[in-house]
Design an enzyme around this catalytic site. Structure first.
Site, PDB file in Angstrom:
ATOM      1  N   GLU A   2      37.253  35.859  45.561  1.00  0.00           N
ATOM      2  CA  GLU A   2      37.689  36.301  46.887  1.00  0.00           C
ATOM      3  C   GLU A   2      37.044  35.500  48.008  1.00  0.00           C
ATOM      4  O   GLU A   2      37.707  35.092  48.950  1.00  0.00           O
ATOM      5  CB  GLU A   2      37.353  37.797  47.053  1.00  0.00           C
ATOM      6  CG  GLU A   2      37.640  38.309  48.444  1.00  0.00           C
ATOM      7  CD  GLU A   2      37.290  39.781  48.639  1.00  0.00           C
ATOM      8  OE1 GLU A   2      36.825  40.428  47.677  1.00  0.00           O
ATOM      9  OE2 GLU A   2      37.508  40.279  49.760  1.00  0.00           O
ATOM     10  N   GLU A  17      35.817  52.473  52.683  1.00  0.00           N
ATOM     11  CA  GLU A  17      36.988  51.784  53.232  1.00  0.00           C
ATOM     12  C   GLU A  17      38.208  52.701  53.310  1.00  0.00           C
ATOM     13  O   GLU A  17      39.303  52.341  52.878  1.00  0.00           O
ATOM     14  CB  GLU A  17      37.282  50.517  52.426  1.00  0.00           C
ATOM     15  CG  GLU A  17      36.107  49.546  52.445  1.00  0.00           C
ATOM     16  CD  GLU A  17      36.384  48.177  51.843  1.00  0.00           C
ATOM     17  OE1 GLU A  17      37.158  48.096  50.886  1.00  0.00           O
ATOM     18  OE2 GLU A  17      35.801  47.200  52.341  1.00  0.00           O
ATOM     19  N   ASP A  61      28.781  42.125  50.364  1.00  0.00           N
ATOM     20  CA  ASP A  61      30.081  42.067  49.677  1.00  0.00           C
ATOM     21  C   ASP A  61      30.372  40.711  49.035  1.00  0.00           C
ATOM     22  O   ASP A  61      31.165  39.948  49.594  1.00  0.00           O
ATOM     23  CB  ASP A  61      31.205  42.416  50.663  1.00  0.00           C
ATOM     24  CG  ASP A  61      32.524  42.625  49.959  1.00  0.00           C
ATOM     25  OD1 ASP A  61      32.526  42.691  48.725  1.00  0.00           O
ATOM     26  OD2 ASP A  61      33.545  42.730  50.652  1.00  0.00           O
TER      27      ASP A  61
HETATM   28  O1  GCW Z   1      35.374  42.796  48.928  1.00  0.00           O
HETATM   29  C1  GCW Z   1      36.052  43.878  49.430  1.00  0.00           C
HETATM   30  C2  GCW Z   1      37.474  43.476  49.299  1.00  0.00           C
HETATM   31  C3  GCW Z   1      38.424  44.608  49.066  1.00  0.00           C
HETATM   32  C4  GCW Z   1      37.889  45.459  47.922  1.00  0.00           C
HETATM   33  C5  GCW Z   1      36.521  45.996  48.317  1.00  0.00           C
HETATM   34  C6  GCW Z   1      35.871  46.791  47.193  1.00  0.00           C
HETATM   35  C7  GCW Z   1      39.091  46.636  46.228  1.00  0.00           C
HETATM   36  O2  GCW Z   1      37.830  42.718  50.429  1.00  0.00           O
HETATM   37  O3  GCW Z   1      39.675  44.059  48.764  1.00  0.00           O
HETATM   38  O4  GCW Z   1      38.762  46.503  47.585  1.00  0.00           O
HETATM   39  O5  GCW Z   1      35.661  44.929  48.600  1.00  0.00           O
HETATM   40  O6  GCW Z   1      35.095  46.210  46.471  1.00  0.00           O
HETATM   41  O7  GCW Z   1      36.144  47.966  47.078  1.00  0.00           O
END
Ligand code: GCW
Length: 705
Positions: free
Chosen positions: A397, A296, A369
């Protein structure tokens, strides 16, 4: 007059204490426990330990008096001590204690010279603290028997929370207020919350914390910030909590002023060694680093043509002599390939066996995720010569954030108990990660914290149960969700059967309910752009990465719904071992709760119950919603067991949850109906809004935090 005022204050105090609780005490509500007076005649043991201080503090809360401290063992005495103590050795426990390691403990009822004694013993003070909390839990939950014979040791050596907390005190994916780490006040001012935090974690066996966000600012390693970290470490140490830091891979360049952060560059390697030595000079029991790299947009070794192994091994070498570890995350998905679910496996499987022995690869439970339901990540079992640790997300989340009541233990158990077949049947993720399958020397587990400055720590009163459950499972990954829920309910609310039974049932149903009203049958990532709260299966953002858009995942079209990951599709099934890969690959054997994860299923495909896939989808959304409405009724009946403040707090959150479940159901069904062109069955509640209206809902996330 004066007297009357005092009476008045007393009465008011009583009213407030019995009718208003803000949840700040979590499950450590000793004031509401009333053990029999004669439970113990006194206590024998070293006074200057956290275990003894904790026992006396909580005893005082329960009974209004300290427990009589004496050197003489009498009938009904409680004896607390390590292997060093002559008393403990005289009970013949040494061999067992050595086998249980430095955090393990025993709690036993021993008959000696006509005296009945209760003993808490361990090799070290760490185990004593856990033993004391265990005994207190037995008292709190009414499980203290006359004949105790308990031996415990943790499933994982490192049981760590990951705070996604930034230095400006915002919390990424945090729904409980600002960060509890007050960087702006440290090192001079020490918040009382640090100790309260340490105590709560110790009570459930958590022994480590990563203070800062994996999206790490290089500045966390500045000299000024390390002084602050040192102070926090000092507050947590008495409770056996080690501090770890998430680091930014380009710190040597960004913080140290070097021209590169290439892990093969000698100056870079020296920079990390010097920085690590500096940290250990300040914090001798520092735990190590957590790293998110080449993920990311974050920097990493690949920026210099190096591998994840090159990057992590450099850090591992710097930490090695101090006994520190590197937790290197496998959450990577370069914008290549046909299926994001395959990417982490493809990158890491090539590196199996190349990592130093103080490296653990931290793997999210699912391949994408933290979705409401995913199959387990094929990295578990896929890497055989590399240590792996599960990463669970305690903060919700993707599960209704601060508003929805979703008990996550069943979801984590689903992952831990999953059989990977990597070494034949029985190769569960629990056994791979806790070291029993391969005899690993280091084992670890991480949970992304749901903690913030809110008075009740977690935003939603029931979100505390997820913090609790993570700790309990990290301590013992074979515990069952029902037991965890019941312990938590009794300690947090009350132990009347008429309360505990319905609330346990509600909690155990809550995760499946959320899956059903959000993303049943293996659907995933239908979330609204970026904030991940509400539904937006239609979401389209010009120029966005395709794998950040829901249509990439649901693939709805006139034929059907779901992502074909079978051998005729992306072939992600091949990353699993037989017989799983065959089971997943075949539409007729694929578990229905994952069917749209692995297959593009025609709308009229007949499900096992005879319904078409479309009808089944409609019924699933509807049953998720009905569950939440049922939770509202269950909770409403509990009013007499709960203080007003918490009762109303939960009640109003359940109302939001029911509203959101309607929203999810209507939005998803109306949108998918534009492809299926089939009616929504008439026996379920029908959407009231038009799809066009639903699309117009703009979320102000502040109101949802
Ligand atoms: O789930 C996603 C999230 C990000 C997070 C990323 C990760 C900390 O939307 O906010 O960043 O994963 O796990 O690195």
């Amino acid at each position: 007059m004066y007297k009357r005022l005092i009476v008045c204050i007393f009465v008011l105090g009583f009213i407030f204490s019995s009718h208003a609780e803000d949840g700040s005490q979590l499950w450590l509500r000793f004031h509401s426990v009333h053990p029999q007076k004669q439970l113990f005649s006194g206590v024998t043991g070293t006074t200057a330990t956290t275990a003894m201080t904790e026992l006396q503090h909580d005893w005082m809360e329960m009974t209004g008096k300290p427990l009589y401290q004496t050197n003489k063992i009498e009938n009904n005495s409680l004896v607390i001590g390590t292997i060093q103590s002559r008393n403990i050795r005289s009970f013949g426990l040494s061999k067992e204690l050595i086998q249980l390691g430095d955090e393990g403990y025993v709690i036993k009822t021993i008959q000696q010279m006509n005296k009945k004694i209760t003993v808490i013993a361990s090799s070290t003070d760490k185990g004593l603290l856990y033993g004391v909390f265990h005994l207190l839990r037995l008292i709190q939950t009414d499980h203290l028997s006359q004949n105790l014979n308990i031996s415990e040791k943790p499933s994982y050596q490192v049981r760590v929370l990951n705070h996604w907390d930034n230095l400006d005190r915002t919390v990424e994916r945090g729904y409980a207020g600002r960060s509890i780490w007050r960087w702006d006040e440290l090192p001079g001012k020490i918040s009382l919350r640090y100790k309260a935090y340490a105590r709560a974690n110790a009570s459930i066996g958590i022994n480590g914390t990563v203070l800062n966000n994996v999206n790490a600012a290089p500045e966390i390693l500045s000299d000024t910030n390390l002084q602050k970290v040192k102070v926090i470490a000092g507050e947590l140490r008495p409770y056996n909590i080690k501090v770890y830091l998430a680091i930014n891979f380009s710190s040597p360049a960004k913080l140290g002023g070097l021209s590169t952060s290439d892990p093969m560059n000698a100056q870079v390697r020296d920079w990390w060694k010097d920085k690590t030595n500096e940290i250990y000079r300040m914090i001798p029991d520092f735990g190590g680093f957590l790293v998110k790299a080449n993920s990311e947009g974050l920097p990493g070794p690949q920026d210099y043509g190096r591998t994840h192994a090159d990057g992590t091994n450099m850090l591992a070498d710097a930490l090695k002599s101090h006994g520190g570890i590197v937790m290197w995350r496998a959450f990577v998905y370069a914008p290549t390939g046909d299926d994001r679910a395959k990417l982490a496996y493809e990158e890491f499987v090539l590196l199996d066996g190349q990592f130093r022995d103080n490296v653990i690869i931290q793997v999210k439970n699912g391949p994408i995720d933290f979705q409401p339901r995913e199959p387990f990540s094929p990295l578990f079992g896929g890497l055989k010569k590399t240590k792996l640790m599960p990463e669970f997300q305690i903060t919700q989340e993707y599960l209704g954030q601060g508003n929805h009541l979703v008990f996550l233990s069943p979801m984590w158990k689903e992952c831990l108990d999953a059989d990977t077949y990597c070494n034949g049947a029985g190769s569960t993720i629990a056994k791979i990660t806790d070291g029993t399958l391969y005899g690993n020397k280091i084992s670890a587990i991480a949970g992304v914290a749901n903690i913030g400055e809110d008075p009740n720590w977690c935003g939603h009163h029931f979100a505390q149960a997820n913090w609790y459950a993570f700790g309990r499972l990290a301590w013992n990954n074979s515990l069952i969700s029902k037991q965890i829920a019941q312990e938590w309910i009794k300690m947090t609310f009350c132990s009347s059967d008429s309360f505990v039974e319905p609330i346990t049932d509600m909690m155990l149903r809550s995760r499946e309910a959320a899956v059903d009203y959000m993303m049943p049958l293996g659907l995933h990532h239908l979330f609204a752009w970026e904030h991940h709260y509400g539904p937006q299966p239609w979401c389209y953002i010009q120029g966005a990465r395709p794998d950040w858009l829901p249509s990439y995942y649901h693939k709805a079209d006139s034929v059907g719904l779901g992502f074909d990951r079978s051998t005729s599709g992306s072939n992600a099934v091949s990353q699993y071992y037989s017989p799983l890969r065959e089971v997943y690959n075949d539409l007729s054997t694929c578990p229905e709760n994952l069917v749209l994860w692995f297959h593009h299923v025609p709308w009229d495909y007949r499900m096992k119950n005879g319904f078409t896939m479309w009808d089944e989808l409609c019924y699933k959304y509807d049953s998720g919603l009905k569950e939440v409405r049922d939770f509202q009724k269950i909770w409403d009946k509990m009013e007499k067991y709960v203080d007003t403040q918490r009762f109303k707090g939960v009640q109003s959150k359940l109302r939001i949850q029911a509203h959101d479940a309607v929203w999810w159901k209507d939005a998803c069904l109306l949108y998918f109906q534009t492809f299926s062109k089939r009616p929504i069955p008439y026996d379920i509640e029908r959407p009231v809004y038009e799809l066009g209206d639903l699309k117009k809902i703009k979320l102000n996330m502040k109101s949802h935090n």
